[in-house]
Motif scaffolding. Structure first.
Motif, PDB file in Angstrom:
ATOM      1  N   ALA A 248      28.509 -51.798  40.574  1.00 14.75           N
ATOM      2  CA  ALA A 248      29.751 -51.630  38.847  1.00 14.75           C
ATOM      3  C   ALA A 248      29.281 -51.924  38.350  1.00 14.75           C
ATOM      4  CB  ALA A 248      31.682 -51.735  39.497  1.00 14.75           C
ATOM      5  N   ASP A 249      28.802 -53.521  38.293  1.00 13.92           N
ATOM      6  CA  ASP A 249      28.572 -54.498  37.073  1.00 13.92           C
ATOM      7  C   ASP A 249      27.498 -54.402  36.786  1.00 13.92           C
ATOM      8  OD1 ASP A 249      30.598 -56.247  38.489  1.00 13.92           O
ATOM      9  OD2 ASP A 249      29.127 -57.635  38.983  1.00 13.92           O
ATOM     10  N   LEU A 250      26.373 -53.704  37.364  1.00 17.16           N
ATOM     11  CA  LEU A 250      25.491 -52.759  36.259  1.00 17.16           C
ATOM     12  C   LEU A 250      25.605 -52.188  35.183  1.00 17.16           C
ATOM     13  CD1 LEU A 250      22.039 -53.174  36.473  1.00 17.16           C
ATOM     14  CD2 LEU A 250      22.238 -51.092  37.491  1.00 17.16           C
ATOM     15  N   THR A 251      26.268 -51.091  35.967  1.00 16.27           N
ATOM     16  CA  THR A 251      26.981 -50.248  34.280  1.00 16.27           C
ATOM     17  C   THR A 251      27.505 -50.557  33.646  1.00 16.27           C
ATOM     18  OG1 THR A 251      27.712 -48.640  35.905  1.00 16.27           O
ATOM     19  CG2 THR A 251      28.061 -47.941  34.029  1.00 16.27           C
ATOM     20  N   LEU A 252      28.355 -52.068  33.824  1.00 10.97           N
ATOM     21  CA  LEU A 252      29.307 -52.848  32.797  1.00 10.97           C
ATOM     22  C   LEU A 252      28.012 -53.714  31.923  1.00 10.97           C
ATOM     23  CD1 LEU A 252      32.256 -54.821  34.729  1.00 10.97           C
ATOM     24  CD2 LEU A 252      32.111 -52.184  33.488  1.00 10.97           C
ATOM     25  N   SER A 253      26.976 -54.319  32.737  1.00 11.62           N
ATOM     26  CA  SER A 253      26.028 -54.623  31.363  1.00 11.62           C
ATOM     27  C   SER A 253      25.253 -53.779  30.424  1.00 11.62           C
ATOM     28  CB  SER A 253      25.187 -56.085  32.260  1.00 11.62           C
ATOM     29  OG  SER A 253      24.768 -54.533  33.711  1.00 11.62           O
ATOM     30  N   LEU A 254      25.011 -52.213  31.275  1.00 10.09           N
ATOM     31  CA  LEU A 254      24.816 -51.015  30.217  1.00 10.09           C
ATOM     32  C   LEU A 254      25.859 -51.277  29.143  1.00 10.09           C
ATOM     33  CD1 LEU A 254      23.341 -48.920  33.088  1.00 10.09           C
ATOM     34  CD2 LEU A 254      21.539 -50.292  31.343  1.00 10.09           C
ATOM     35  N   ILE A 255      27.020 -51.296  29.430  1.00 10.48           N
ATOM     36  CA  ILE A 255      27.648 -51.053  27.933  1.00 10.48           C
ATOM     37  C   ILE A 255      27.424 -52.599  27.613  1.00 10.48           C
ATOM     38  CG2 ILE A 255      30.590 -51.315  28.074  1.00 10.48           C
ATOM     39  CD1 ILE A 255      30.868 -49.101  30.634  1.00 10.48           C
ATOM     40  N   VAL A 256      27.461 -53.171  28.111  1.00 10.56           N
ATOM     41  CA  VAL A 256      26.969 -55.058  26.981  1.00 10.56           C
ATOM     42  C   VAL A 256      26.218 -54.803  26.524  1.00 10.56           C
ATOM     43  CG1 VAL A 256      26.816 -57.078  27.189  1.00 10.56           C
ATOM     44  CG2 VAL A 256      28.608 -55.970  29.087  1.00 10.56           C
ATOM     45  N   MET A 257      25.033 -53.774  26.853  1.00 18.33           N
ATOM     46  CA  MET A 257      24.122 -54.353  25.899  1.00 18.33           C
ATOM     47  C   MET A 257      23.666 -53.347  24.763  1.00 18.33           C
ATOM     48  SD  MET A 257      20.453 -53.753  29.706  1.00 18.33           S
ATOM     49  CE  MET A 257      21.484 -54.721  30.946  1.00 18.33           C
ATOM     50  N   ALA A 258      23.921 -52.137  25.248  1.00 13.20           N
ATOM     51  CA  ALA A 258      24.406 -51.186  24.073  1.00 13.20           C
ATOM     52  C   ALA A 258      25.562 -51.632  22.786  1.00 13.20           C
ATOM     53  CB  ALA A 258      25.204 -49.531  24.833  1.00 13.20           C
ATOM     54  N   VAL A 259      26.617 -52.051  23.449  1.00 11.56           N
ATOM     55  CA  VAL A 259      27.200 -52.568  22.314  1.00 11.56           C
ATOM     56  C   VAL A 259      26.655 -53.847  21.615  1.00 11.56           C
ATOM     57  CG1 VAL A 259      29.627 -53.600  21.649  1.00 11.56           C
ATOM     58  CG2 VAL A 259      29.493 -51.645  23.438  1.00 11.56           C
ATOM     59  N   LEU A 260      26.238 -54.500  22.671  1.00 17.01           N
ATOM     60  CA  LEU A 260      25.399 -55.853  21.740  1.00 17.01           C
ATOM     61  C   LEU A 260      24.464 -56.075  20.837  1.00 17.01           C
ATOM     62  CD1 LEU A 260      26.859 -58.947  22.151  1.00 17.01           C
ATOM     63  CD2 LEU A 260      24.353 -59.126  24.142  1.00 17.01           C
ATOM     64  N   GLY A 261      23.476 -54.429  20.914  1.00 23.13           N
ATOM     65  CA  GLY A 261      23.144 -54.468  20.246  1.00 23.13           C
ATOM     66  C   GLY A 261      23.222 -53.260  19.084  1.00 23.13           C
ATOM     67  N   GLY A 262      24.353 -52.411  19.215  1.00 26.61           N
ATOM     68  CA  GLY A 262      24.686 -51.400  18.121  1.00 26.61           C
ATOM     69  C   GLY A 262      24.690 -50.398  18.711  1.00 26.61           C
ATOM     70  N   ALA A 263      25.693 -50.432  19.672  1.00 27.45           N
ATOM     71  CA  ALA A 263      26.285 -48.737  19.761  1.00 27.45           C
ATOM     72  C   ALA A 263      25.902 -47.506  18.955  1.00 27.45           C
ATOM     73  CB  ALA A 263      27.072 -48.430  21.277  1.00 27.45           C
ATOM     74  N   GLY A 264      25.199 -46.196  19.556  1.00 30.58           N
ATOM     75  CA  GLY A 264      24.829 -44.816  18.885  1.00 30.58           C
ATOM     76  C   GLY A 264      23.777 -45.365  17.437  1.00 30.58           C
ATOM     77  N   THR A 265      23.277 -46.760  17.172  1.00 28.95           N
ATOM     78  CA  THR A 265      22.220 -46.575  16.184  1.00 28.95           C
ATOM     79  C   THR A 265      21.031 -46.509  16.653  1.00 28.95           C
ATOM     80  OG1 THR A 265      22.101 -48.875  17.002  1.00 28.95           O
ATOM     81  CG2 THR A 265      23.746 -48.242  14.857  1.00 28.95           C
ATOM     82  N   ARG A 266      20.224 -46.353  15.657  1.00 34.15           N
ATOM     83  CA  ARG A 266      18.411 -45.879  16.677  1.00 34.15           C
ATOM     84  C   ARG A 266      18.166 -46.679  17.198  1.00 34.15           C
ATOM     85  NH1 ARG A 266      15.737 -41.754  14.458  1.00 34.15           N
ATOM     86  NH2 ARG A 266      13.255 -43.075  14.320  1.00 34.15           N
ATOM     87  N   TRP A 267      18.115 -48.163  17.244  1.00 34.18           N
ATOM     88  CA  TRP A 267      17.511 -49.092  17.952  1.00 34.18           C
ATOM     89  C   TRP A 267      17.980 -50.284  18.413  1.00 34.18           C
ATOM     90  CZ3 TRP A 267      12.249 -48.242  18.716  1.00 34.18           C
ATOM     91  CH2 TRP A 267      11.473 -47.418  17.572  1.00 34.18           C
ATOM     92  N   GLY A 268      19.311 -49.932  18.111  1.00 39.61           N
ATOM     93  CA  GLY A 268      20.595 -50.981  18.294  1.00 39.61           C
ATOM     94  C   GLY A 268      20.640 -51.588  20.434  1.00 39.61           C
ATOM     95  N   ALA A 269      20.561 -50.078  21.093  1.00 43.95           N
ATOM     96  CA  ALA A 269      20.641 -50.295  22.880  1.00 43.95           C
ATOM     97  C   ALA A 269      19.561 -50.961  22.919  1.00 43.95           C
ATOM     98  CB  ALA A 269      21.063 -48.792  23.049  1.00 43.95           C
TER      99      ALA A 269
ATOM    100  N   VAL B  97      36.358 -55.618  29.969  1.00 39.51           N
ATOM    101  CA  VAL B  97      35.211 -55.711  30.438  1.00 39.51           C
ATOM    102  C   VAL B  97      34.674 -57.232  30.468  1.00 39.51           C
ATOM    103  CG1 VAL B  97      33.097 -54.812  30.410  1.00 39.51           C
ATOM    104  CG2 VAL B  97      34.490 -53.136  30.348  1.00 39.51           C
ATOM    105  N   GLY B  98      34.161 -57.471  28.945  1.00 33.95           N
ATOM    106  CA  GLY B  98      33.524 -58.869  29.134  1.00 33.95           C
ATOM    107  C   GLY B  98      34.304 -59.590  29.620  1.00 33.95           C
ATOM    108  N   LEU B  99      35.783 -60.142  29.183  1.00 36.66           N
ATOM    109  CA  LEU B  99      36.503 -60.772  30.664  1.00 36.66           C
ATOM    110  C   LEU B  99      36.009 -61.381  31.770  1.00 36.66           C
ATOM    111  CD1 LEU B  99      38.797 -63.343  28.715  1.00 36.66           C
ATOM    112  CD2 LEU B  99      39.895 -61.181  30.066  1.00 36.66           C
ATOM    113  N   SER B 100      36.178 -59.247  31.933  1.00 39.15           N
ATOM    114  CA  SER B 100      36.326 -60.236  33.695  1.00 39.15           C
ATOM    115  C   SER B 100      34.995 -60.476  33.545  1.00 39.15           C
ATOM    116  CB  SER B 100      36.172 -58.359  33.813  1.00 39.15           C
ATOM    117  OG  SER B 100      35.145 -57.460  33.039  1.00 39.15           O
ATOM    118  N   LEU B 101      34.272 -60.082  33.360  1.00 36.59           N
ATOM    119  CA  LEU B 101      32.260 -61.023  33.754  1.00 36.59           C
ATOM    120  C   LEU B 101      32.344 -62.163  33.258  1.00 36.59           C
ATOM    121  CD1 LEU B 101      30.307 -58.390  31.889  1.00 36.59           C
ATOM    122  CD2 LEU B 101      30.788 -58.595  34.172  1.00 36.59           C
ATOM    123  N   ALA B 102      32.969 -62.596  32.658  1.00 36.36           N
ATOM    124  CA  ALA B 102      32.382 -63.871  32.250  1.00 36.36           C
ATOM    125  C   ALA B 102      33.990 -64.528  33.540  1.00 36.36           C
ATOM    126  CB  ALA B 102      33.440 -64.207  30.707  1.00 36.36           C
TER     127      ALA B 102
END
Lengths: 327, 288
Positions: A248-269, B97-102
């Motif tokens: 599940a951590d891998l999925t969580l990190s995918l979410i983190v990647m998408a949001v960190l970059g900018g979800a729904g934008t052209r190049w964000g993810a 989610v971020g909190l659980s990871l950190a």
């Protein structure tokens, strides 16, 4: 001018393996050293995986917590066919990706009966089954907690050995380009606008006479197939499949990647995926030298992520865009 | 027969853990609408607080301290991180989610990734003979605690003014606000209660498994999520019933089927419930 930035980045990526430039601090060794190339290849794969996930999350608004399942299925499927059944690599990939698409269709058909948070939990639960199965090592197929190393006997000679790391880099870049072409193609097509419509107001889309369920299922299956291909490429680059891919951590990190970059934008993810994968690997490399929790990549990444949610709602690309507008 | 008794009591012990985690999750989700991925962190913090304090001051101090640590973490997270985001539900999930990871990484950096042996009262290591079965006493500790917690929660929700506000808020939050009641105070309260229950689960889980590790909360959390969905979001009794069903099913299938089949059967149950009764066993998600 701005339109050419992706093109320039692509040219840089194509030229990169021919450069002997050392970049102290950012990488250990020169740019074309096998270690750096492998690290970059992993970054590119995660860029592609994150964009594929963003097709669900940022574009169609489907908060799936089970994307790791399809990545792991792609990695393990390919690995098992090559290492246990001794299939040639291309045949293994060609068989695995459609099989995972079918799996995504079956599970998606059930999961998409629910919406919102319930959908998130159902996909999470399905993926958890994958994680359990992989760890239990049924019939010695998956190698349990140790993971399953890829048997190099079944691989083309050009992809084996440290000297050929550059070819793995090309494979990773090709995967990223494929995902970009597919997802951006959808963005431009009417389908892309319908997906955004689903995200923003599903009822409205239904009123227009479109089947929200079928559209979402189609997107889910496509994202699953892209994830499977990415999983296969990942297995190729790191030389095997590991249970971490199914967690599940891998999925969580995918979410983190998408949001960190900018979800729904052209190049964000893509940007988010590359930056996250880079930081994750680089912080692990230098982690031993840092005191206390700073030695833990996930601590830094998790904290960065929480800060990004508060202070940079559009992610990295959002920040750049605002900076551009102000200038 | 002795196997059946042992499996039943072990399954109920597991169900007790699931219930303690799921009831807090369920209340938080039902009232505040937050899917709390950091709930596993509350659990781990409670567990580690007790583990840390027990050799220093003894269990009589350490256990309440663990529960208090879970509650304090819950309250702190709500006030500092969740509250500014109440108009943005997706961001709330992301922050947890971020909190659980950190948080897990932080625990790992302080106490290492390896499991640590967990302290437990001497009597919990003994066995009681029921019929022909030798049942470890820690099962009774878990089941007893869960029953007490269930009764106390129900009494709180049905007999007190705050319980009334929480139940009304689960049913219709806007209406409660419109009547001039500050629902957000109740949000902090459910986070605190959820944190305390998770801390309790952490302490009991440590005693039950005999060890504690940073990732323990996260692995229990997924089954707790399943229990919440099966039981119906926002329903405490629903969570209790679902926890018993899930715990027993998991134990029995794991024993009589192949290893891991129990975990898979729980997910199959989840899929069936969602297809046949999408709002969960409690159907109306507001009957607490």
């Amino acid at each position: 001018m701005k339109r050419f930035v992706p093109l320039l980045v692509l040219v840089a990526l194509l030229a990169l393996p021919y450069s002997t430039l050392p970049v102290p601090g950012l990488f250990e060794g020169t740019l074309n050293s096998p270690g750096t190339l492998q690290m970059l290849a992993i970054c590119l794969v995660f860029g592609g995986l994150a964009l594929g996930y963003d097709l669900l999350f940022g574009r169609a608004g489907l908060l799936s917590f089970g994307h790791a399942l399809y990545i792991a299925a792609g990695a393990y499927g390919t690995d098992i066919l090559v290492s246990h059944a001794h299939w040639p690599l291309w045949a293994a990939v060609a068989a695995t990706v459609p099989a995972v698409a079918v799996l995504a269709a079956l599970l998606g058909a059930v999961a998409l009966r629910t919406t919102g948070i319930a959908f998130a939990m159902v996909t999470l639960a399905f993926a958890q089954v994958g994680w359990i199965v992989v760890n239990r090592d049924p019939g010695g197929l998956t190698g349990g907690e140790e993971g399953l190393p890829l048997d190099s006997a079944g691989l083309p000679a050009a992809l084996v050995g440290v000297a050929n790391t550059v070819n793995l880099y090309w494979v990773a870049l090709a995967f990223l380009l494929l995902v970009v072409v597919v997802v951006h193609g959808i963005d431009r097509a009417p389908l892309g606008r319908v997906l955004t419509g689903l995200r923003d107001d599903e009822r409205r889309v239904s009123v227009l006479g479109l089947s929200a369920y079928r559209l979402k299922l189609g997107t889910f299956v496509l994202a699953g197939a892209l994830a499977a291909l990415g999983g296969a490429v990942h297995a190729l680059i790191v030389g095997g499949a590991s249970p971490h891919l199914a967690s599940a951590d891998l999925t969580l990190s995918l979410i983190v990647m998408a949001v960190l970059g900018g979800a729904g934008t052209r190049w964000g993810a893509v940007v988010g995926g590359v930056v996250y994968a880079y930081l994750d690997q680089r912080l692990t490399q230098i982690g031993g030298g840092l005191p206390g929790p700073l030695g833990q990549p996930l601590f830094i990444l998790g904290t960065l992520f929480v800060l990004a949610v508060y202070f940079a709602p559009g992610g990295l690309t959002g920040v750049l865009k605002r900076r551009g507008r102000l200038a | 027969m002795s196997t059946v008794i042992l499996l039943t009591l072990t399954g109920l012990g597991l169900a007790a853990l699931y219930f303690l985690i799921a009831s807090g999750l369920s209340l938080v989700f039902g009232l505040a609408g937050v899917l709390n991925f950091a709930h596993g962190l509350f659990l781990s913090i409670g567990a580690y607080a007790t583990w840390w304090a027990a050799p220093r001051w003894g269990l009589a101090v350490a256990v309440p301290l663990g529960i208090a640590a879970g509650a304090a973490t819950g309250a702190l997270v709500e006030v500092v991180l969740i509250r500014p985001l109440y108009k943005r539900p997706t961001e709330q999930v992301l922050v947890t989610v971020g909190l659980s990871l950190a948080g897990v990484a932080l625990l790992q950096s302080v106490w290492g990734a390896d499991p640590r042996t967990y302290p437990r009262p001497a009597w919990a290591s003994e066995v009681t003979t029921i019929g022909s079965a030798q049942v470890p006493d820690d099962r009774f500790l878990l089941i007893g605690t869960a029953v007490v917690v269930l009764l106390a929660l129900l009494a709180f929700l049905h007999k007190t003014r705050y319980g009334l506000i929480i139940r009304a808020g689960v049913e219709n939050r806007d209406m409660v606000s419109a009547l001039g009641i500050d629902v957000r105070r109740a949000f902090t309260l459910v986070f605190t209660i959820g944190g305390a229950l998770a801390g309790t689960a952490g302490v009991l889980g440590g005693m039950y498994f005999g060890s504690v590790s940073p990732g323990q909360g996260a692995s229990l959390l997924i089954f707790a999520f399943i229990v919440v969905v099966i039981g119906g979001l926002g329903s405490v009794t629903g969570s209790a019933v679902a926890a018993v069903v899930v715990g027993l099913l998991q134990q029995f299938v794991n024993y009589y089927g192949t290893a891991g089949a129990g975990d898979v059967s729980v997910v199959v149950l989840l899929a069936l419930v969602l297809l046949l009764r999408p709002s969960g066993l409690a159907r109306t998600a507001a009957t607490a």
